[in-house]
Write an enzyme that holds these catalytic residues in place. Structure first.
Site, mmCIF file in Angstrom:
data_model
loop_
_atom_site.group_PDB
_atom_site.id
_atom_site.type_symbol
_atom_site.label_atom_id
_atom_site.label_comp_id
_atom_site.label_asym_id
_atom_site.label_seq_id
_atom_site.Cartn_x
_atom_site.Cartn_y
_atom_site.Cartn_z
ATOM 1 N N GLU A 87 23.860 -3.395 -29.397
ATOM 2 C CA GLU A 87 23.134 -2.131 -29.358
ATOM 3 C C GLU A 87 21.647 -2.351 -29.622
ATOM 4 O OE1 GLU A 87 25.357 1.675 -30.406
ATOM 5 O OE2 GLU A 87 24.122 1.365 -32.178
ATOM 6 N N GLU A 110 20.172 -3.609 -26.513
ATOM 7 C CA GLU A 110 20.062 -2.514 -25.552
ATOM 8 C C GLU A 110 18.837 -1.655 -25.866
ATOM 9 O OE1 GLU A 110 23.519 0.027 -25.466
ATOM 10 O OE2 GLU A 110 22.670 1.303 -23.896
ATOM 11 N N CYS A 153 29.132 4.939 -31.758
ATOM 12 C CA CYS A 153 30.258 4.406 -32.547
ATOM 13 C C CYS A 153 31.284 5.450 -32.908
ATOM 14 C CB CYS A 153 29.783 3.814 -33.864
ATOM 15 S SG CYS A 153 28.328 2.858 -33.715
ATOM 16 N N SER A 157 24.045 5.020 -25.957
ATOM 17 C CA SER A 157 24.200 3.578 -25.812
ATOM 18 C C SER A 157 25.499 3.334 -25.059
ATOM 19 C CB SER A 157 24.271 2.944 -27.203
ATOM 20 O OG SER A 157 24.889 1.681 -27.119
ATOM 21 N N LYS A 162 39.499 8.261 -33.409
ATOM 22 C CA LYS A 162 39.737 6.892 -32.938
ATOM 23 C C LYS A 162 41.090 6.776 -32.252
ATOM 24 C CE LYS A 162 36.153 4.172 -34.304
ATOM 25 N NZ LYS A 162 35.297 4.934 -35.095
ATOM 26 N N GLU A 209 40.299 7.915 -28.872
ATOM 27 C CA GLU A 209 39.465 6.915 -28.202
ATOM 28 C C GLU A 209 40.323 5.771 -27.676
ATOM 29 O OE1 GLU A 209 36.996 4.511 -30.740
ATOM 30 O OE2 GLU A 209 35.375 4.508 -29.273
ATOM 31 N N GLU A 246 39.808 4.407 -19.904
ATOM 32 C CA GLU A 246 38.892 3.292 -19.601
ATOM 33 C C GLU A 246 38.988 2.169 -20.638
ATOM 34 O OE1 GLU A 246 38.083 6.464 -20.132
ATOM 35 O OE2 GLU A 246 36.298 6.681 -21.371
ATOM 36 N N CYS A 292 31.579 7.966 -41.553
ATOM 37 C CA CYS A 292 33.011 7.653 -41.510
ATOM 38 C C CYS A 292 33.691 7.806 -42.861
ATOM 39 C CB CYS A 292 33.225 6.232 -41.019
ATOM 40 S SG CYS A 292 32.452 5.927 -39.437
#
Ligand SMILES: Cc1cc2nc3c(=O)[nH]c(=O)nc-3n(C[C@H](O)[C@H](O)[C@H](O)COP(=O)(O)O)c2cc1C
Ligand code: SF4
Ligand code: SF4
Ligand code: SF4
Ligand code: FES
Lengths: 394, 596
Positions: free
Chosen positions: B283, B286, B310, B330, B369, B372, B377, B526
């Site tokens: 990141e 990037e 994240c 990102s 999560k 996710e 994908e 988190c």
């Protein structure tokens, strides 16, 4: 012994409104304090349900130091069988508008709203015309006050003042916690006077004839006249302006069909009075007077001996079960339990003794519910169950 | 200046600040009033009515949570009338509730159950209303199960989704006896704007909202000897798990957690902190590429600020609410998904394992999560990259089921491959942590010097303010980064989606000057995630944050780019940040979603 009063029919409210301009101009040139004093000395109490002294309400709101305040006319009229507010708005709308504007002058507000019951959409057109005429006149005399109509959503609970604010703010119509009261934090969190349509019609009468004329009607704690919606087993249903403080005996003499066994005073959230209590009951706000009864919406429903009081109660409870906003436990679940409870007793699935448990539950609802709806279920429940216990069981 | 007033609570005269609620005034002097709809994180609703108290002289009782104290109030919290009313209210709630406690996921941690137990509601006088109801269970979401039969309509979830998250996925529908918590057109949770953040679960007092648990699936995988089951542990789990094990909030249990996971039978106990370090490298690279493209090449296709990616709750939120802004994100996967993609490629290769035989499990402070890991994908390894996601709470259940006396465990270290991390990886667990970790690395790579903050602690991005800002001026950069000379790197951090919205609205309106923004869906980051131990409160989150920073402080390495395992994976496998392999395994793309 309670004194008995001659039943007196009056005609203040629907008397013509031709003098509204004089009244408006006359009043907004007086010091606000003088108007407040006039209202206070009339001892007018709100006609929308809670019976709060109107003068005090205006006074408290006038004392708040906020640039923006609101005047709201509560025209949600959701009580089944009542349509007195509709009659006022269609016959003498300018009285209500004038009172709203004078209220605005007294408390320091430039914006008024009429919260109109959804089902009354047909009034909107005429009412808007009256508003246009009224506001145009205000502009002409350089008095700044606007009035807009807000169409209600159709839920009975939206007539409760804080649920009404929520609804106007685009939220779900759920009553708020009180305090804070509307005089401090109402619509949009601003100090707000919210008055029933009829209350505003009475303030007009007071401004027109003076406080004394109003005060001289009625009895202690219950001054002036009031509109009543008479329905049920009566040869002459309709809307009547009557003096407060009348005895229920006189009322039944006038409106009963000769076989009246009970009268529900104040609609679903009011009390049922059985025949044996007619003589000790005066119609007025609760006070030191003997008997009971606050007129709330002013609904008077007569029942003759052909009526099953079980069915009457069943109907009321079904109404509450559906019309509760559902947010607070005692009301949401309590209504379901009361309704299912009397059904179970009737069917013999619960013993008659279960009625005592339900009476205690109704009392808990009265003590703990968040708003007037849940708090007042006990009124009809207890008065019907206690006076017609046999009808509940057999 | 607050004015002091005198009140009496249960015959005890006390002096308190004007405006204090009766509830808090009582708590201050050790008088506990039961509550259900009240939650410290939320505005007061006053709808359950279980907190009613008697004001002497008044017929009606008052809700303690919603009533401010007034001079001279004489309050009784345990009078005859109060006790009877409370009991009635609890009985009423139970009559409407599917009190099937032994089969309930929240058995043992349910506020309604506790009240029923405290008040010893042993009889059922009122009629059971459950059979009259048409209760449904929504289990279509990979993250959340909503069981209306357990709901007490306290609206804590509704207020959470509105006030903390600004999502408004949950609303109240209907009135009277039909009133219920619902969604847009009563669609299932996975068909609406819900971000799966799980905050509503954390704030629900009953079993009406719980995570979808994968405990049995994971036990089955462990029992299957032909499988190699790896588990990765997110940074915030180690500062939360202790609470489930009877320890004080803020207790760090990293070593005990690792020991417990080995005893549960996982074949390898690895660390998401490793892939957090990796995230920083990818990141950070990037970000520098983007800065160069914008500042030097004036490439108008490149969006600044760059937003972190994240937090899968945040990702789903921006996909729904700002679908035109996806270019700001990102492209880095979250550490969990980077880890998953590497577990079945790099790890399999080095350990000489068949990837199809690897079961990749993660333990996360997060319910999003789960969603996710389920995204189509997320199969870049050729397999599902992360097979099962457990929350901190599910892990605690497994530890209890296995009969492990957690407090007696001796600390153990993570396994070696993909188990090593730095303090920078640890602080991913707190709001501002990703930003701080990124700044530690980026600044040093650009200037060759350590970031100019005492002890590497980038304090402006720490703490619980909803939106935090920080700017760092770049001076004397290394030759390669000459174009950054004199640039004021402007950063912001937002946690809780209601705060994310504030920053996004600035970005959309063009009034933001930020280059880089960290977004976390949950309050506190988190550590306050929707999979963390219940209850949660500002104080508990503060304690967990302190533990995270203490963990960072205690690490020998505190900058991601110094993690020897990171250096090794680039040398042996990925070759270079943003390289071809990275793009294949560690980066992703986003999809536009509807606004409801
Ligand atoms: C359930 C419920 C429904 C109500 N509905 C109405 C209504 O339809 N119209 C009304 O004027 N007041 C209604 N009220 C009373 C209002 O809350 C409020 O007291 C009134 O508008 C104040 O005006 P007043 O002081 O002029 O009576 C209702 C109250 C409750 C609890
Ligand atoms: S008493 Fe009934 S109507 Fe009033 S807030 Fe409670 S649930 Fe709603
Ligand atoms: S998971 Fe998060 S976004 Fe979804 S309903 Fe719950 S609080 Fe709202
Ligand atoms: S789902 Fe939970 S938090 Fe939401 S209203 Fe029901 S019991 Fe309360
Ligand atoms: S905790 Fe006070 S009303 Fe629910």
């Amino acid at each position: 012994m309670a004194p008995t009063y001659q039943l007196k029919r009056l005609d203040f409210i629907f008397k013509n409104e031709n003098d509204w301009k004089e009244i408006l101009v006359g009043k907004i040139n007086l010091p606000p304090q003088e108007l407040i004093n006039e209202l206070i000395s009339s001892e007018l109490k709100g006609r929308g349900g809670a019976g709060f002294p109107t003068g005090l309400k205006w006074k408290l709101t006038s004392e708040e130091k906020e640039a923006v305040k609101y005047v709201i006319c509560n025209a949600d009229e959701g009580e089944p069988g009542t349509f007195k507010d509709r009659e006022i708005l269609s016959k003498v709308p300018l009285k209500v508008l004038t009172s709203m504007a004078i209220c605005g002058y007294v408390i320091g507000s430039k914006e008024g709203y009429i919260y109109l019951r959804g089902e009354y959409f047909f009034l909107q057109h005429e009412l808007n015309k009256a508003i246009e005429e009224f506001v145009a006149y205000c502009r002409k005399i350089n008095f700044e006050f606007t009035i807009r109509i807000f169409m209600g959503s159709g839920a009975y609970i939206c007539g409760e003042e804080t649920a009404l604010f929520e609804s106007m703010e685009g939220k779900r119509g759920e009553p708020r916690n009180k305090p804070p009261f509307p005089s401090v934090s109402g619509y949009m969190g601003k100090p707000t006077v919210i008055n029933n349509v009829e209350t505003l019609a009475h303030t007009y009468t007071i401004f027109e004839y003076g406080a004394k004329r109003f005060y001289d009607l009625g009895v202690q704690y219950s001054r002036g006249s009031k509109l009543f919606s008479v329905s049920g087993d009566t040869p002459k249903p309709g809307i009547y302006e009557l003096e407060l403080g009348m005895s229920l005996v006189d009322f039944v003499d006038e409106f009963g069909d000769g076989d009246t066994k009970a009268v529900q005073v104040g609609g679903a959230s009011g009390f049922l009075v059985p025949r044996k209590r007619f003589s000790e009951t005066t119609i007025g706000f609760q006070g030191k007077l003997t008997g009971i009864s606050l007129p709330t919406g002013g609904s008077m429903m007569l029942f003759n001996s052909s009526r099953s009081m079980y069915n009457v109660l069943d109907n009321y409870l079904e109404f509450f079960r559906e019309e509760s906003c559902g947010q607070c436990t005692p009301c949401r679940v309590g209504c379901q339990q009361l309704l299912n409870g009397i059904k179970a007793v009737k069917r013999g699935e619960k013993t008659a003794g279960y009625l005592e448990k339900l009476l205690r539950l109704a009392e808990t609802m009265q003590f703990t519910a968040k708003c007037g709806l849940g708090q007042s279920v006990a009124n009809s429940f207890s008065s019907i169950v206690e006076n017609f216990r046999e009808e509940m069981i057999y | 200046m607050t004015t002091k007033i005198k009140i009496t609570i249960n015959d005890l005269e006390v002096e308190i600040d004007q405006g204090t609620s009766i509830l808090n005034a009582a708590r201050d002097i050790g008088v506990i009033i039961p509550t259900l709809c009240y939650h410290k994180d939320l505005c007061v609703a006053g709808n359950c009515r279980v907190c009613v108290v008697e004001l002497v002289g008044q017929k009606k009782l008052s809700a303690a949570c919603a009533t401010p104290c007034e001079e001279g109030m004489n309050i009784l919290t345990n009078s005859f009338k109060v006790r009877n009313s409370r009991k009635h209210i609890i009985e009423l709630l139970l009559s409407e509730h599917n009190a099937d406690c032994t089969r309930c996921y929240k058995n043992g941690n349910c506020e309604l159950q506790k009240l029923a137990s405290d008040f010893k509601i042993m009889t059922q006088d009122f009629i059971r209303l459950v059979p009259f109801k048409n209760y449904t269970i929504d289990h279509f979401s990979p993250s959340i199960i909503k069981d209306d039969s357990k709901c007490i309509r306290c609206q804590r979830c509704v207020r959470t989704c509105e006030e903390i998250q600004g999502v408004n996925a949950l609303t109240v529908a209907y009135k009277g006896d039909q009133m219920k918590i619902s969604t847009f057109f009563e669609k299932p949770m996975n068909d609406v704007i819900c971000t799966n953040c799980g905050q509503c679960i954390n704030h629900c007092p009953t079993g009406a909202l719980v995570e979808k648990n994968y405990i049995e699936e994971v036990w089955d995988a462990i029992a299957d000897k032909s499988c190699h089951v790896v588990i990765q542990t997110a940074p915030a789990v180690r500062v939360g798990l202790g609470e489930e094990m009877g320890l004080e909030p803020g207790t760090r249990v990293t070593g005990k957690m690792v020991a417990a996971l080995r005893r549960l039978g996982f074949d390898a106990v690895l660390d998401t902190d490793f892939s957090a370090d990796l995230t920083i490298i990818e990141e950070g690279s990037e970000l520098m590429v983007r800065l160069k493209k914008v500042l030097v090449d004036h490439d108008s296709d490149i969006k600044l600020p760059m937003a972190t990616s994240c937090s899968p709750g945040w990702i789903k939120y921006i996909e729904h609410m700002y679908p035109d802004c996806l270019g700001h994100l990102s492209t880095c996967k979250s550490p969990q998904q980077m880890f998953g993609a590497l577990a079945k490629t790099y790890y399999a290769k080095v350990r000489n394992l068949k990837p199809e035989k690897i079961v990749s499990v993660s333990v996360m402070p997060c319910t999003a999560k789960k969603f996710e890991a389920n995204r189509p994908e997320m199969h870049d390894s050729g397999y599902r990259d992360v097979d099962y996601v457990l929350t901190t709470r599910e892990l605690a259940i497994m530890i209890k089921q296995a009969g492990i006396d957690f407090q007696k465990l001796i600390d153990e270290p993570f396994d070696r491959l993909m188990g090593e991390s730095t303090g920078a990886g640890v602080i991913f667990g707190a709001t501002g942590g990703v930003m701080e970790a990124a700044l530690r690395t980026v600044y040093e790579l650009v200037t060759g010097r350590e970031i100019p903050f005492d002890n590497l602690n980038v304090t402006p991005v720490r703490g619980m303010d909803g939106v935090k800002e920080c700017s760092i001026r770049i001076e004397n950069p290394l030759e390669e980064w000459e174009f950054l000379e004199g640039v004021e790197l402007k950063c912001a951090v937002a946690h809780g989606l209601i705060n994310a919205k504030k920053v996004m609205d600035r970005i959309v309106s063009g009034t933001s000057e930020y280059h880089f923004v960290e977004f976390m869906a949950c309050p506190g980051g988190c550590l306050g995630g929707g999979g963390q131990p219940i209850p949660t409160s500002p104080e508990i989150r503060q304690k967990r944050a302190e533990a995270i920073y203490a963990e960072d402080q205690g690490m020998p390495l505190r900058k991601s780019h110094l993690n020897p395992e990171i250096l090794k994976i680039y040398a042996d496998f990925l070759s270079k940040p943003l390289g071809e392999k990275s793009h294949q395994l560690l980066h992703t793309q986003y999809i536009r979603r509807e606004r409801f």
